[in-house]
Design an enzyme around this catalytic site. Structure first.
Site, mmCIF file in Angstrom:
data_model
loop_
_atom_site.group_PDB
_atom_site.id
_atom_site.type_symbol
_atom_site.label_atom_id
_atom_site.label_comp_id
_atom_site.label_asym_id
_atom_site.label_seq_id
_atom_site.Cartn_x
_atom_site.Cartn_y
_atom_site.Cartn_z
ATOM 1 N N LYS A 78 53.803 -27.690 53.714
ATOM 2 C CA LYS A 78 54.271 -26.511 52.973
ATOM 3 C C LYS A 78 53.947 -26.663 51.492
ATOM 4 O O LYS A 78 54.080 -27.754 50.932
ATOM 5 C CB LYS A 78 55.773 -26.339 53.191
ATOM 6 C CG LYS A 78 56.356 -25.061 52.614
ATOM 7 C CD LYS A 78 57.828 -24.938 53.000
ATOM 8 C CE LYS A 78 58.460 -23.666 52.460
ATOM 9 N NZ LYS A 78 59.898 -23.535 52.832
ATOM 10 N N SER A 153 61.276 -19.233 54.990
ATOM 11 C CA SER A 153 60.141 -19.228 54.109
ATOM 12 C C SER A 153 58.975 -20.100 54.566
ATOM 13 O O SER A 153 57.855 -19.925 54.063
ATOM 14 C CB SER A 153 60.563 -19.666 52.707
ATOM 15 O OG SER A 153 61.039 -20.998 52.723
ATOM 16 N N SER A 177 64.914 -21.972 56.554
ATOM 17 C CA SER A 177 63.470 -21.789 56.407
ATOM 18 C C SER A 177 62.572 -22.653 57.282
ATOM 19 O O SER A 177 61.364 -22.418 57.320
ATOM 20 C CB SER A 177 63.059 -21.983 54.955
ATOM 21 O OG SER A 177 63.338 -20.811 54.246
HETATM 22 N N1 GLN Z 1 66.079 -16.968 54.017
HETATM 23 C C1 GLN Z 1 66.920 -17.804 53.205
HETATM 24 C C2 GLN Z 1 66.798 -17.392 51.757
HETATM 25 O O1 GLN Z 1 66.134 -16.466 51.522
HETATM 26 C C3 GLN Z 1 66.566 -19.244 53.398
HETATM 27 C C4 GLN Z 1 65.438 -19.709 52.584
HETATM 28 C C5 GLN Z 1 65.146 -21.163 52.759
HETATM 29 O O2 GLN Z 1 65.702 -21.809 53.640
HETATM 30 N N2 GLN Z 1 64.314 -21.695 51.897
HETATM 31 O O3 GLN Z 1 67.365 -17.972 50.890
#
Ligand code: GLN
Length: 482
Positions: A78, A153, A177
């Protein structure tokens, strides 16, 4: 040879048995990337030249009989995990040209194994989102349906694994994410216990919630990856001193007697019927294997989204204050110091990132701190308590990973609150610092994957891996046609 959804351990055997060389194996994945990623958009940076050199070194180790678990195994990383000399953008214009002068600890650990970096995968900007559509560089698509989001994400990592553009990948998980894109893309993703894996070199979003973890084709491969990346690190004061067990140890052991909690709030009307049905079917399967299903309740779940978004945004506002256009990253214009900072942040950050910085600063400001941030911290304690009450009676908790399967690109674009609500099943796990794994439990009528999550006690990744594996042994995943 067919590398569709190839497992790390099978690739290991092929490499060690001389059926394929490390360079040939890498070449297969780059061929797939070249063929498909123009449409899928899972990578931001592809590192073919470096990979071919790394493959030569790995091949030497393999030929000498000195291969470790990941020697010569190509992986995707990532793009918020720092890689020395290789662009790490966080999918943001702010870090569009940023080349880190050091490696994250997880990358050092992978390097010690002789792994091969295929490239850096796309994500929501600064990991804020659940669709990968806030990426400034590559709005990844879902390989099961190119009109749908891959989740986020870590959507680039999950889509790359699902479409066989990498056998496995690393993601990061602040509120879901790793698990949610794994569920949308039909792969297996594990968010380790907070502190299990060093965060050194992971660009911080919300430091009390962030964890790096593996995304792979099954729980067994996740266990192999976790074995490599776990452990205390003097560069990360929050990394735990807990002993690192062999995460493959419990795989294949009978699950009879293991108590699986089903908190009713995770099966409410907010969750699609098809999703509920598939998760319950899987629960019944596990029961047939001897697990004991226990109904229970987690009333605090209704506070999960406000608590998470207050804490995450407050920490993000603080963490992202370092991006000022002066030290590094995107530089805007301006005659004065203030003008320069304002222009850099205004042009460097996307809309969602700005929204969260505003929300976080608001919640932390003197007039509102008690009303918002302090309340969120109280809710955090309540959520931790409710989890420990459940774990006093049960070994693991089974929930859906997301309320719906992958949705159409654009469906949630104009409604950030709707997007936040979709994180309901995952965020409490980060708030309580627990480990969680998402694996595929079925497909919808139009062949979209559905994920379920197994949540464990702190530092008990072994048991959630064991349960996920027990389910996977009787489940035949379907690779996307793409
Ligand atoms: N969807 C969640 C957010 O928008 C989680 C994001 C993440 O885990 N980086 O914060």
């Amino acid at each position: 040879m067919n590398f569709t959804r190839a497992k790390i351990r099978d690739l290991r055997k092929m490499l060690d048995g001389g059926e394929i060389s490390a360079a040939e194996l890498c070449g297969e994945y780059f061929k797939n990337i070249e063929e498909k990623d123009e449409k899928l958009l899972s990578y931001i940076t592809v590192t073919k030249d470096q990979a071919m050199k790394a493959a030569e070194n790995a091949q030497k180790l393999i030929s000498e009989g000195n291969a470790k678990t990941l020697t010569g195994i190509p992986l995707a990383i990532k793009d918020n995990i720092c890689t020395d000399g290789i662009k790490t953008t966080c999918a943001s214009k702010m870090l569009g040209d940023f080349i880190p002068p050091y490696n994250a600890t997880v990358i050092e650990k992978l390097n010690e194994q002789g792994y091969i970096l295929l490239g850096k995968t796309s994500m929501d900007e600064f990991a804020m989102g659940g669709s990968t559509q806030t990426s400034a560089f590559a709005k990844t698509k879902n390989p099961y349906d190119l009109e749908r989001v891959p989740g986020g994400s870590s959507g680039g990592s999950a889509a790359a694994v699902a479409a066989s553009l990498a056998p496995a990948a690393l993601g990061s998980d602040t509120g879901g994410s790793i698990r949610q894109p794994s569920s949308f893309c039909g792969v297996t993703g594990l968010k380790p216990t907070y502190g299990r894996v060093s965060r050194y070199g992971l660009v911080a979003f919300a430091s009390s919630l962030d964890q790096i973890g593996p995304i792979a084709n099954d729980a067994r491969d996740c266990a192999l990856m976790l074995n490599v990346i776990s452990g205390n690190d003097r560069h990360d004061a929050t990394s735990a001193r807990a002993e690192v067990p062999d995460f493959t140890e419990k795989l294949g052991k009978p699950i009879s007697g293991i108590k699986i909690a089903l908190p009713k709030e995770f099966y409410s009307d907010a969750i699609d019927d098809t999703v509920k049905q598939h998760v319950m079917n899987a629960a019944k399967e596990l029961e047939k294997q001897g697990a004991v299903l226990v109904d229970c309740s987690m009333p605090g779940l209704k506070y999960a989204i406000p608590a998470y978004y207050l804490i995450a945004c407050a920490e993000a506002a603080s963490n992202l204050s370092r991006f000022d256009g002066i030290k590094y990253g995107f530089r805007g214009e301006g005659r004065t110091f203030n003008e320069l900072i304002i222009d850099s942040r205004n042009k460097g950050f996307g809309e969602e990132v700005k929204r969260r910085i505003l929300l976080g600063n608001y919640a932390l400001s003197s007039g509102y701190y008690d009303a918002y941030y302090k309340k969120a911290l109280a809710l955090k304690q309540e959520i931790i308590k409710e989890y420990s009450d459940i774990f006093a009676e049960c070994d693991v908790i089974l929930t859906p990973t997301a309320p719906t399967p992958a949705y159409k690109i654009g469906a949630q674009d104009n409604d950030p609150v709707k997007m936040y609500m979709a994180d309901i099943c995952t965020v409490t796990v980060n708030i309580a610092g627990l480990p969680g794994i998402s694996t595929t439990c079925g497909y919808t009528e139009n062949k979209l994957p559905i994920g379920m999550s197994i949540i464990g006690k702190r530092f008990d990744e072994q048991t959630i891996l064991q349960i996920a594996d027990a389910w996977e042994q009787g489940f035949e995943p379907v690779a996307p046609k793409f």
